[in-house]
Design a protein around this motif. Sequence first.
Motif, short mmCIF file in Angstrom:
data_model
loop_
_atom_site.label_atom_id
_atom_site.label_comp_id
_atom_site.label_asym_id
_atom_site.label_seq_id
_atom_site.Cartn_x
_atom_site.Cartn_y
_atom_site.Cartn_z
N PRO A 88 -10.55 -9.10 1.19
CA PRO A 88 -10.53 -7.71 0.73
C PRO A 88 -10.52 -6.67 1.85
CG PRO A 88 -12.68 -8.70 0.35
CD PRO A 88 -11.77 -9.80 0.81
N ASP A 89 -10.83 -7.07 3.08
CA ASP A 89 -10.81 -6.12 4.20
C ASP A 89 -9.42 -5.91 4.77
OD1 ASP A 89 -13.55 -5.79 3.97
OD2 ASP A 89 -13.98 -7.39 5.40
N GLU A 90 -8.45 -6.69 4.33
CA GLU A 90 -7.08 -6.61 4.84
C GLU A 90 -6.11 -6.37 3.68
OE1 GLU A 90 -5.78 -7.01 8.00
OE2 GLU A 90 -7.77 -7.17 8.88
N GLY A 91 -5.07 -5.69 3.96
CA GLY A 91 -3.98 -5.56 3.01
C GLY A 91 -4.22 -4.57 1.90
N VAL A 92 -3.21 -4.47 1.06
CA VAL A 92 -3.20 -3.55 -0.06
C VAL A 92 -2.95 -4.38 -1.31
CG1 VAL A 92 -1.98 -1.59 -1.08
CG2 VAL A 92 -2.35 -1.69 1.39
N ASP A 93 -3.67 -4.05 -2.38
CA ASP A 93 -3.51 -4.79 -3.62
C ASP A 93 -3.73 -3.84 -4.80
OD1 ASP A 93 -6.33 -4.53 -3.77
OD2 ASP A 93 -6.65 -6.51 -2.90
N SER A 94 -4.06 -4.38 -5.96
CA SER A 94 -4.20 -3.54 -7.15
C SER A 94 -5.36 -2.55 -7.06
CB SER A 94 -4.36 -4.42 -8.40
OG SER A 94 -3.15 -5.06 -8.71
N ARG A 95 -6.32 -2.80 -6.19
CA ARG A 95 -7.39 -1.82 -6.00
C ARG A 95 -6.83 -0.51 -5.47
NH1 ARG A 95 -10.73 -4.31 -1.74
NH2 ARG A 95 -8.68 -5.13 -1.23
N HIS A 96 -5.72 -0.61 -4.73
CA HIS A 96 -5.09 0.57 -4.14
C HIS A 96 -3.91 1.08 -4.96
CE1 HIS A 96 -6.76 -2.01 -0.94
NE2 HIS A 96 -7.30 -0.87 -0.54
N ARG A 97 -3.19 0.18 -5.63
CA ARG A 97 -1.93 0.55 -6.28
C ARG A 97 -1.91 0.35 -7.79
NH1 ARG A 97 1.77 -1.31 -1.65
NH2 ARG A 97 1.26 0.32 -0.13
N GLY A 98 -2.98 -0.18 -8.34
CA GLY A 98 -3.02 -0.41 -9.78
C GLY A 98 -2.34 -1.70 -10.18
N PRO A 99 -2.30 -1.97 -11.48
CA PRO A 99 -1.68 -3.19 -11.98
C PRO A 99 -0.19 -3.25 -11.64
CG PRO A 99 -2.92 -2.10 -13.72
CD PRO A 99 -2.85 -1.15 -12.56
N VAL A 100 0.30 -4.46 -11.47
CA VAL A 100 1.72 -4.70 -11.19
C VAL A 100 2.37 -5.14 -12.50
CG1 VAL A 100 3.34 -6.14 -9.91
CG2 VAL A 100 1.25 -5.32 -8.81
N ALA A 101 3.48 -4.51 -12.84
CA ALA A 101 4.19 -4.85 -14.07
C ALA A 101 4.51 -6.34 -14.12
CB ALA A 101 5.48 -4.03 -14.18
N GLU A 102 4.38 -6.91 -15.28
CA GLU A 102 4.59 -8.34 -15.46
C GLU A 102 5.94 -8.82 -14.93
OE1 GLU A 102 2.82 -11.10 -18.79
OE2 GLU A 102 4.49 -9.91 -19.56
N ASP A 103 6.99 -8.02 -15.12
CA ASP A 103 8.31 -8.43 -14.65
C ASP A 103 8.45 -8.33 -13.13
OD1 ASP A 103 8.49 -5.65 -14.47
OD2 ASP A 103 10.47 -5.56 -15.38
N GLN A 104 7.46 -7.76 -12.46
CA GLN A 104 7.47 -7.68 -11.00
C GLN A 104 6.61 -8.76 -10.35
OE1 GLN A 104 9.62 -5.55 -9.22
NE2 GLN A 104 10.38 -5.62 -11.32
N VAL A 105 6.01 -9.60 -11.17
CA VAL A 105 5.35 -10.81 -10.67
C VAL A 105 6.45 -11.87 -10.70
CG1 VAL A 105 3.50 -12.47 -11.01
CG2 VAL A 105 3.11 -10.05 -11.52
N LEU A 106 7.03 -12.11 -9.54
CA LEU A 106 8.30 -12.81 -9.44
C LEU A 106 8.20 -14.33 -9.45
CD1 LEU A 106 9.77 -10.54 -6.63
CD2 LEU A 106 10.01 -10.28 -9.12
#
Length: 126
Positions: A88-106
């Motif tokens: 959690p100390d590295e990178g960007v994820d849903s905490r920063h950008r919110g949920p990812v649309a299902e069709d974008q989970v590739l």
Amino acid sequence: MRQGRQRGLAPRGGGGGALFGTAVVRGRSMLPTLRDGDRLLVRYGVRVRPGALVVARFADGTLGVKRAVEQRRTSSGAAGWWLLSDNPDEGVDSRHRGPVAEDQVLAVVRLRVWPSPRVGRALSRR
């Protein structure tokens, strides 16, 4: 992991109806599970389950390998996934950008093929 410049993943394959592809991890957001330079075998078009490692495209176009935690609705009300880094100390994820649309989970990560193979439970933490 820096997410701003297509960091996090270098995809190979996919598209055109491919079932499997490969990815190269870039960054440290998935430590200790995955390390910078790990090569992954991914499967396209399969059901995502909570706890799985996935390849996803964030709204800004950044690709990343993240852990699918739970299904959530996006701001537009579409089905999506809450994706988190193992580190959690590295990178960007849903905490920063919110949920990812299902069709974008590739794709779903099936195994790490290099530097030493790891399958299934070795990649699952939750």
